[in-house]
Design a protein around this motif. Structure first.
Motif, PDB file in Angstrom:
ATOM      1  N   HIS A 304       6.472  -5.070   6.065  1.00  0.00           N
ATOM      2  CA  HIS A 304       5.827  -4.067   6.931  1.00  0.00           C
ATOM      3  C   HIS A 304       6.774  -3.650   8.060  1.00  0.00           C
ATOM      4  N   CYS A 314       4.380   2.966   5.672  1.00  0.00           N
ATOM      5  CA  CYS A 314       4.367   1.684   4.959  1.00  0.00           C
ATOM      6  C   CYS A 314       3.687   1.825   3.595  1.00  0.00           C
ATOM      7  N   CYS A 317       0.736  -0.926   2.944  1.00  0.00           N
ATOM      8  CA  CYS A 317      -0.551  -0.613   3.567  1.00  0.00           C
ATOM      9  C   CYS A 317      -1.213   0.564   2.864  1.00  0.00           C
ATOM     10  N   TYR A 326      -2.637  -5.632   8.581  1.00  0.00           N
ATOM     11  CA  TYR A 326      -1.252  -5.658   9.044  1.00  0.00           C
ATOM     12  C   TYR A 326      -1.019  -4.812  10.293  1.00  0.00           C
ATOM     13  N   HIS A 330       2.490  -3.866  12.584  1.00  0.00           N
ATOM     14  CA  HIS A 330       2.995  -2.509  12.778  1.00  0.00           C
ATOM     15  C   HIS A 330       2.989  -2.087  14.250  1.00  0.00           C
TER      16      HIS A 330
HETATM   17 ZN   LIG Z   1       2.177  -2.099   6.366  1.00  0.00          ZN
END
Ligand SMILES: [Zn+2]
Length: 437
Positions: A304, A314, A317, A326, A330
């Motif tokens: 990530h 990403c 994601c 996540y 980030h």
């Molecule tokens: Zn991510």
């Protein structure tokens, strides 16, 4: 060393072997500058790379990542960048006396071409002769560990505990990556049998378990275990292939007759004791484990931050629809993302390097203060040994996507194979249950 290797000098260098990226030549002449050394030189990359033109060693984003290291960003070639990486990253972490960073030696194009011709002639019988990259102007000179060296590729020695591991991949916390990767390789036909080696044994700190690891490596060496005698490979494989043809036990035992003083049939056993003793005494693996463990987020976390560094949306994601899980990763500051990825890549180098141990039996009155000694009780012999780390390549940043995909592939293949095996087992047990009419 104010010296440039010319075409005529190739006579003094003999082909020793090759890895995926490098070709290794051993010195067989008399110059004191080179005695006991080998040359590592880049091959032409098979699938192309940004190093090819020799102008820019690092990508733009790698410059961000490694910018704090002196000279790395301005390194004109991959080799120089690699050498600086060794000196400034791996040496401080693993101890400079355990890392041979090598010396850069200038070479002419004629030298490289002469080497290539020589290698092609030697390897005519082999399918794909290595091509030396003729655009280089230097090669790396490193110590030749061939008195009686022995190479071990220990792989990752711990189970990840990162909270970023997805629930469907929870098996990673209990089964080693090495073991799961073996299943995938078997499934893909890359190996014909599963290795008996367990990396957790060799890093365990228990002598019995280290000994067990050595026996397993001997039984199923793949590319994790090699033995050289006087510069020639006598056990394990040289190239990138995982499956290797081994010398039969008896032949290997016999080849050790000038090294291990024991009767026929016993030398292999004592040799493995000697390796165990040295691995244990050197303490190098506990040092290595510390560096491997710097990666606390696992690829499932680091990936990530990778997308943040390269300023791309990403993919993980997006594909998995797990943005919330996540979000914390980030939202960390950029310097933290850089640090996280840097540590991941350093750990990746530590998980993929090899350890080289060279032995020399100590004769009476013969003293070499630079080497440590190890006592082999079974044969009442004392050996000098020198253990060091080799093959510490800097991992390219752009490979992180590939690392992530491979990681997911390894886990899902393992989980599927286990499930299939369980179904067969269940079916068998139903068959075996007596039926009542
Ligand atoms: Zn991510």
């Amino acid at each position: 060393m104010a010296l440039v290797l010319q075409a005529k000098d190739t006579l003094e260098w003999a082909y020793r072997g090759e890895g995926f990226v490098n070709l290794v030549l051993a010195y067989c002449g008399k110059s004191p500058d080179f005695v006991g050394k080998v040359l590592r030189m880049r091959k032409v990359p098979k699938y192309g790379s940004e190093y090819e033109n020799g102008h820019s060693a690092l990508t733009m984003h790698e410059c961000l990542l490694w910018g704090e290291l002196e000279g790395l960003v301005s390194a004109p070639t991959g080799e120089i960048a690699e050498q600086l990486y060794l000196q400034q990253v791996m040496c401080p972490l693993l101890g400079s006396k355990h890392v041979d960073a090598g010396i850069r030696v200038l070479v002419t194009r004629e030298f490289l071409e002469a080497v290539e011709n020589k290698v092609i002639l030697l390897l005519l019988i082999m399918a794909n002769a290595a091509r030396v990259n003729p655009l280089r102007d230097s090669v790396l000179l490193v110590a030749n560990h061939s008195i009686f060296p022995h190479g071990i590729k220990p792989k990752c020695g711990f189970l990840p505990i990162s909270k970023f591991i997805a629930p469907e991949n929870v098996v990673k916390r209990s089964i080693t990556r090495f073991k799961m990767h073996q299943s995938l390789k078997l499934n893909q036909g890359k190996i014909s049998q599963i290795s008996k080696y367990d990396p957790l044994d060799v890093f365990s700190g228990s002598k019995d378990r280290v000994q067990n690891a050595m026996k397993s490596l001997f039984l199923t060496p793949q590319n994790n275990f090699q033995v050289f005698l006087n510069g020639s490979l006598i056990f394990g494989g040289l190239g990138g292939g995982a499956d290797t043809t081994c010398m039969v036990d008896q032949e290997f035992d016999y080849s050790l007759k000038h090294v291990i003083r024991a009767e026929d049939g016993m030398r292999t056993k004592y040799f493995l004791e000697l390796v165990t003793e040295s691995v244990f005494k050197s303490g190098l693996l506990s040092l290595l484990l510390e560096v491997q463990k710097l990666d606390i987020f696992d690829i499932e976390g680091a990936i990530h931050s990778y997308y943040d560094i390269v300023s791309q949306p990403c993919m993980i994601c997006r594909q998995k629809g797990v943005k919330e899980r996540y979000a914390s990763l980030h939202s960390i500051p950029r310097d933290q993302s850089l640090k996280l990825v840097r540590v991941y890549l350093i750990s990746a180098t530590a998980k993929d390097l090899s350890m080289m141990i060279s032995f020399k039996s100590r004769e009476n009155g013969d003293l070499e203060s630079s080497c440590s000694t190890v006592y082999l009780e079974s044969t009442d012999q004392i050996f000098y040994y020198k253990a060091s780390f080799i093959d510490m390549d800097m991992k390219p940043l752009k490979k992180m996507e590939r690392h992530y995909k491979l990681d997911q592939q390894i886990v899902s293949c393992y989980v599927q194979m286990k499930r299939a095996a369980k179904e067969v087992e269940d079916r068998e047990s139903i068959k075996e249950t007596p039926q009542i009419n």
